[in-house]
Motif scaffolding. Structure first.
Motif, PDB file in Angstrom:
ATOM      1  N   ASN A 228       0.788  -1.231   0.000  1.00 57.58           N
ATOM      2  CA  ASN A 228       0.000   0.000   0.000  1.00 57.58           C
ATOM      3  C   ASN A 228       0.822   1.283   0.000  1.00 57.58           C
ATOM      4  OD1 ASN A 228      -3.056  -0.833   0.471  1.00 57.58           O
ATOM      5  ND2 ASN A 228      -1.809  -2.190   1.749  1.00 57.58           N
ATOM      6  N   HIS A 229       2.146   1.152   0.049  1.00 54.11           N
ATOM      7  CA  HIS A 229       2.974   2.342   0.222  1.00 54.11           C
ATOM      8  C   HIS A 229       2.855   3.313  -0.952  1.00 54.11           C
ATOM      9  CE1 HIS A 229       6.088   4.692   2.114  1.00 54.11           C
ATOM     10  NE2 HIS A 229       6.765   4.735   0.986  1.00 54.11           N
ATOM     11  N   ARG A 230       2.729   2.788  -2.156  1.00 50.20           N
ATOM     12  CA  ARG A 230       2.642   3.669  -3.327  1.00 50.20           C
ATOM     13  C   ARG A 230       1.393   4.541  -3.302  1.00 50.20           C
ATOM     14  NH1 ARG A 230       4.705   0.377  -8.742  1.00 50.20           N
ATOM     15  NH2 ARG A 230       6.887   0.110  -8.064  1.00 50.20           N
ATOM     16  N   SER A 231       0.352   4.053  -2.657  1.00 50.39           N
ATOM     17  CA  SER A 231      -0.905   4.816  -2.591  1.00 50.39           C
ATOM     18  C   SER A 231      -1.112   5.417  -1.207  1.00 50.39           C
ATOM     19  CB  SER A 231      -2.090   3.920  -2.963  1.00 50.39           C
ATOM     20  OG  SER A 231      -2.154   2.785  -2.111  1.00 50.39           O
ATOM     21  N   LEU A 232      -0.012   5.674  -0.482  1.00 49.28           N
ATOM     22  CA  LEU A 232      -0.098   6.179   0.882  1.00 49.28           C
ATOM     23  C   LEU A 232      -0.822   7.517   0.944  1.00 49.28           C
ATOM     24  CD1 LEU A 232       0.633   6.012   3.885  1.00 49.28           C
ATOM     25  CD2 LEU A 232       2.827   7.095   3.342  1.00 49.28           C
ATOM     26  N   ASN A 233      -0.511   8.429   0.033  1.00 47.96           N
ATOM     27  CA  ASN A 233      -1.162   9.739   0.041  1.00 47.96           C
ATOM     28  C   ASN A 233      -2.670   9.593  -0.124  1.00 47.96           C
ATOM     29  OD1 ASN A 233      -1.014  12.761  -0.091  1.00 47.96           O
ATOM     30  ND2 ASN A 233      -1.915  12.362  -2.098  1.00 47.96           N
ATOM     31  N   SER A 234      -3.071   8.716  -1.046  1.00 52.15           N
ATOM     32  CA  SER A 234      -4.490   8.467  -1.269  1.00 52.15           C
ATOM     33  C   SER A 234      -5.134   7.866  -0.022  1.00 52.15           C
ATOM     34  CB  SER A 234      -4.669   7.519  -2.461  1.00 52.15           C
ATOM     35  OG  SER A 234      -6.016   7.108  -2.596  1.00 52.15           O
ATOM     36  N   PHE A 235      -4.464   6.892   0.578  1.00 49.26           N
ATOM     37  CA  PHE A 235      -5.007   6.244   1.776  1.00 49.26           C
ATOM     38  C   PHE A 235      -5.214   7.252   2.894  1.00 49.26           C
ATOM     39  CE2 PHE A 235      -4.431   4.376   5.948  1.00 49.26           C
ATOM     40  CZ  PHE A 235      -5.333   3.316   5.931  1.00 49.26           C
TER      41      PHE A 235
END
Length: 299
Positions: A228-235
């Motif tokens: 999930n790190h690549r979508s951290l900002n989204s999360f």
């Protein structure tokens, strides 16, 4: 690569019951609880956790590691005690304060609990909070785990809210956090029942977010971060939006704590005796676990 981060840089405090670890690759800060003499939330452990959390928040997740500034993207709450995440409030202290009718001291303790779960839940920094439950998380220990943005638990982890056993209720966030996850009817049922659930049962109920095989909690946590790190900002943005759609305020938590304190002061001697039996059970478990560990180390 793991780096021990010294929080003396931030608050000049020497941590006695919390160990910190920082992993640079994904920016994972972990606080390992190690309260004594029982694995419950005493004032030292809670104060150190709160100081460490607020320092990280104030620095917007920045830490000094290996002589350079690094970003903590994740804050993990875990335990250094095998088989126990945290057994909750210090029932021995509760009993003494209730018998003494020391409302102010009981309320101060409760508010320190609330300040911890609130900071973990409402972290005002680009940091995702995660609880890693391996073993038992009871009462306030379960509430602390619930405050995280993500809860990781092993299948056989045991979690519950046993306060009804001594005629009380969990007053430091259980209803607030659970109702926002699984709805108020299910949350109330869980609180009223005093039932102890496995991690697998709570995963099926939607309380646990990431289920791990026994002994694989850290692996499951690391795997979730990698995925999930690549979508951290989204999360993180979606999480903030969720909190806005169904907002929780610290005033709500404080108000419930006042209800809890008033209810605690109405407990009679019979209820307090049940508390004492639970304290003895906690002490017995800790002593037997220590003996088992020492036996293994000497073998």
């Amino acid at each position: 690569m793991n780096t021990i981060v010294d929080f003396q840089q931030f608050n000049n405090a020497t941590l006695e019951q919390v160990r910190t670890r920082f992993e640079e690759e994904f920016g994972v800060m972990t606080y390992f609880m190690n309260p004594a003499p029982r694995p419950c939330f005493n004032k030292i452990c809670m104060s150190e956790l709160h100081q460490s959390q607020t320092s990280l928040e104030k620095m917007q997740g920045e830490v000094i590691a290996n002589g350079k500034v690094s970003q903590a993207n994740y804050l993990v709450l875990a335990s250094d005690i095998p088989g126990i995440f945290n057994l909750g409030g210090d029932l021995s202290v509760f009993g003494d304060l209730i018998r003494a009718k020391a409302r102010d001291h009981l309320l101060a303790y409760a508010k320190l609990c609330v300040n911890n779960v609130w900071t973990f839940y409402n972290m005002q920094a680009p940091v995702t909070t995660i609880s890693l439950v391996q073993g038992q998380a009871m009462g306030g220990g379960f509430e602390a785990a619930l405050a995280a943005h993500i809860m990781v638990a092993e299948k056989s982890a045991l979690m519950g809210l046993p306060e009804v056993l001594f005629n009380l209720f969990p007053g430091m966030g259980a209803l607030s956090f659970l109702s926002r996850k699984i709805g108020m009817p299910a949350a109330e049922k869980m609180v009223r029942s005093g039932k102890i659930y496995t991690g697998e049962e709570l995963y099926q109920l939607g309380v646990v977010d990431v289920l791990a095989e026994d002994g694989q909690g850290q692996y499951a946590l690391n795997n979730w971060i990698k995925k999930n790190h690549r979508s951290l900002n989204s999360f993180q943005a979606i999480n903030r939006a969720k909190q806005r759609v169904n907002p929780l305020t610290i005033e709500e938590l404080y108000d419930i704590t006042e209800i809890w304190v008033d209810a605690a002061l109405r407990l009679d001697e019979r209820n307090l005796k049940v508390m004492e039996r639970l304290v003895r059970a906690q002490n017995s478990k800790v002593n037997s676990d220590v003996a088992h560990i020492q036996e293994k180390q000497s073998a």
